[in-house]
Scaffold this motif. Structure first.
Motif, mmCIF file in Angstrom:
data_model
loop_
_atom_site.group_PDB
_atom_site.id
_atom_site.type_symbol
_atom_site.label_atom_id
_atom_site.label_comp_id
_atom_site.label_asym_id
_atom_site.label_seq_id
_atom_site.Cartn_x
_atom_site.Cartn_y
_atom_site.Cartn_z
ATOM 1 N N ILE A 187 0.866 -1.169 0.000
ATOM 2 C CA ILE A 187 0.000 0.000 0.000
ATOM 3 C C ILE A 187 0.910 1.229 0.000
ATOM 4 C CG2 ILE A 187 -0.308 -0.058 2.530
ATOM 5 C CD1 ILE A 187 -3.207 1.006 1.897
ATOM 6 N N ILE A 188 0.642 2.141 -0.918
ATOM 7 C CA ILE A 188 1.459 3.350 -1.071
ATOM 8 C C ILE A 188 0.590 4.536 -0.679
ATOM 9 C CG2 ILE A 188 2.781 4.795 -2.669
ATOM 10 C CD1 ILE A 188 2.151 1.296 -3.782
ATOM 11 N N VAL A 189 1.020 5.272 0.335
ATOM 12 C CA VAL A 189 0.238 6.387 0.868
ATOM 13 C C VAL A 189 0.943 7.687 0.524
ATOM 14 C CG1 VAL A 189 -0.725 7.423 2.963
ATOM 15 C CG2 VAL A 189 -0.571 4.935 2.769
ATOM 16 N N GLY A 190 0.159 8.668 0.080
ATOM 17 C CA GLY A 190 0.769 9.951 -0.231
ATOM 18 C C GLY A 190 -0.261 11.018 -0.484
ATOM 19 N N SER A 191 0.234 12.188 -0.816
ATOM 20 C CA SER A 191 -0.614 13.328 -1.119
ATOM 21 C C SER A 191 -0.896 13.347 -2.618
ATOM 22 C CB SER A 191 0.116 14.604 -0.696
ATOM 23 O OG SER A 191 -0.603 15.729 -1.102
ATOM 24 N N LYS A 192 -2.182 13.353 -2.990
ATOM 25 C CA LYS A 192 -2.566 13.298 -4.415
ATOM 26 C C LYS A 192 -1.840 12.143 -5.121
ATOM 27 C CE LYS A 192 -3.567 18.233 -4.659
ATOM 28 N NZ LYS A 192 -3.032 19.559 -4.984
ATOM 29 N N ILE A 193 -1.856 10.992 -4.471
ATOM 30 C CA ILE A 193 -1.045 9.856 -4.923
ATOM 31 C C ILE A 193 -1.462 9.333 -6.294
ATOM 32 C CG2 ILE A 193 -2.430 8.082 -3.734
ATOM 33 C CD1 ILE A 193 1.404 8.181 -3.945
ATOM 34 N N HIS A 194 -2.730 9.466 -6.646
ATOM 35 C CA HIS A 194 -3.170 8.917 -7.937
ATOM 36 C C HIS A 194 -2.450 9.569 -9.116
ATOM 37 C CE1 HIS A 194 -6.210 6.213 -6.356
ATOM 38 N NE2 HIS A 194 -6.432 7.129 -5.456
ATOM 39 N N ALA A 195 -2.044 10.818 -8.945
ATOM 40 C CA ALA A 195 -1.311 11.522 -10.003
ATOM 41 C C ALA A 195 0.051 10.880 -10.258
ATOM 42 C CB ALA A 195 -1.130 12.992 -9.621
ATOM 43 N N SER A 196 0.587 10.177 -9.258
ATOM 44 C CA SER A 196 1.921 9.572 -9.383
ATOM 45 C C SER A 196 1.874 8.064 -9.562
ATOM 46 C CB SER A 196 2.745 9.889 -8.127
ATOM 47 O OG SER A 196 2.857 11.274 -7.948
ATOM 48 N N GLU A 197 0.676 7.521 -9.747
ATOM 49 C CA GLU A 197 0.527 6.060 -9.762
ATOM 50 C C GLU A 197 1.418 5.383 -10.800
ATOM 51 O OE1 GLU A 197 -3.014 2.815 -10.577
ATOM 52 O OE2 GLU A 197 -3.498 4.579 -9.372
ATOM 53 N N SER A 198 1.447 5.879 -12.045
ATOM 54 C CA SER A 198 2.237 5.192 -13.074
ATOM 55 C C SER A 198 3.734 5.252 -12.765
ATOM 56 C CB SER A 198 1.940 5.771 -14.459
ATOM 57 O OG SER A 198 2.182 7.151 -14.475
ATOM 58 N N GLU A 199 4.187 6.373 -12.216
ATOM 59 C CA GLU A 199 5.607 6.508 -11.851
ATOM 60 C C GLU A 199 5.972 5.542 -10.712
ATOM 61 O OE1 GLU A 199 8.787 9.931 -10.334
ATOM 62 O OE2 GLU A 199 6.722 10.503 -10.761
ATOM 63 N N VAL A 200 5.111 5.487 -9.696
ATOM 64 C CA VAL A 200 5.336 4.596 -8.550
ATOM 65 C C VAL A 200 5.353 3.136 -9.007
ATOM 66 C CG1 VAL A 200 4.296 3.736 -6.400
ATOM 67 C CG2 VAL A 200 4.419 6.205 -6.826
ATOM 68 N N PHE A 201 4.362 2.748 -9.827
ATOM 69 C CA PHE A 201 4.276 1.366 -10.283
ATOM 70 C C PHE A 201 5.475 0.998 -11.155
ATOM 71 C CE2 PHE A 201 -0.621 0.620 -9.818
ATOM 72 C CZ PHE A 201 -0.511 0.852 -8.453
ATOM 73 N N ALA A 202 5.934 1.923 -11.990
ATOM 74 C CA ALA A 202 7.107 1.652 -12.834
ATOM 75 C C ALA A 202 8.351 1.433 -11.982
ATOM 76 C CB ALA A 202 7.328 2.809 -13.819
ATOM 77 N N LEU A 203 8.516 2.243 -10.934
ATOM 78 C CA LEU A 203 9.655 2.083 -10.023
ATOM 79 C C LEU A 203 9.603 0.707 -9.357
ATOM 80 C CD1 LEU A 203 9.940 5.581 -8.304
ATOM 81 C CD2 LEU A 203 11.842 4.341 -9.327
ATOM 82 N N LEU A 204 8.416 0.309 -8.888
ATOM 83 C CA LEU A 204 8.280 -0.986 -8.223
ATOM 84 C C LEU A 204 8.468 -2.139 -9.204
ATOM 85 C CD1 LEU A 204 5.343 -0.110 -5.807
ATOM 86 C CD2 LEU A 204 7.722 -0.570 -5.152
ATOM 87 N N ASP A 205 7.934 -2.002 -10.420
ATOM 88 C CA ASP A 205 8.109 -3.043 -11.436
ATOM 89 C C ASP A 205 9.600 -3.287 -11.730
ATOM 90 O OD1 ASP A 205 5.380 -3.425 -11.744
ATOM 91 O OD2 ASP A 205 5.222 -2.234 -13.568
ATOM 92 N N SER A 206 10.390 -2.232 -11.662
ATOM 93 C CA SER A 206 11.818 -2.335 -11.993
ATOM 94 C C SER A 206 12.594 -3.093 -10.900
ATOM 95 C CB SER A 206 12.426 -0.947 -12.184
ATOM 96 O OG SER A 206 12.528 -0.271 -10.947
ATOM 97 N N CYS A 207 11.939 -3.418 -9.783
ATOM 98 C CA CYS A 207 12.601 -4.135 -8.675
ATOM 99 C C CYS A 207 12.450 -5.648 -8.775
ATOM 100 C CB CYS A 207 12.011 -3.687 -7.339
ATOM 101 S SG CYS A 207 12.175 -1.929 -7.041
ATOM 102 N N GLN A 208 11.743 -6.112 -9.805
ATOM 103 C CA GLN A 208 11.523 -7.551 -9.955
ATOM 104 C C GLN A 208 12.808 -8.242 -10.371
ATOM 105 O OE1 GLN A 208 8.263 -7.605 -12.743
ATOM 106 N NE2 GLN A 208 6.852 -6.674 -11.299
#
Length: 108
Positions: free
Chosen positions: A85-106
């Motif tokens: 779970i990723i918590v933040g301010s106006k987090i939906h605006a950063s969703e694709s960036e956050v998911f891309a960062l996490l995907d790169s950790c596989q």
């Protein structure tokens, strides 16, 4: 019932915009890559917590601001999925960036 303005400023700042998104994956993750990704999250992300499927099995990642720790999996969690779970301010605006960062950790 008196209302005072003794609210901590951080709560006031984020109160209207705080939100959370969920990240799910069946892949295996590299712990050091997760730590690096956490350090490189956009500034509006201030908490990431949940289960991470690592090479050693599922572990709990708990990151807040720029500090994090790893904890052993709980007996209650029988899933081997990564569930963050990723918590933040106006987090939906950063969703694709956050998911891309996490995907790169596989790992695979």
């Amino acid at each position: 019932h008196m209302h005072t303005n003794q609210e901590p400023p951080k709560i006031k700042l984020y109160k209207d915009h705080i939100d959370a998104i969920n990240y799910l994956s069946d892949k295996t993750f590299d712990k050091s890559k997760i730590e690096a990704a956490f350090a490189n999250m956009p500034e509006n992300v201030f908490r990431i917590k949940g289960f991470v499927k690592t090479q050693n099995g599922v572990e709990i990642f708990n990151g807040i601001h720029n500090r994090f720790d790893w904890l052993p999996n709980t007996k209650q969690n029988t899933s081997d999925q990564t569930k963050l779970i990723i918590v933040g301010s106006k987090i939906h605006a950063s969703e694709s960036e956050v998911f891309a960062l996490l995907d790169s950790c596989q790992t695979e």
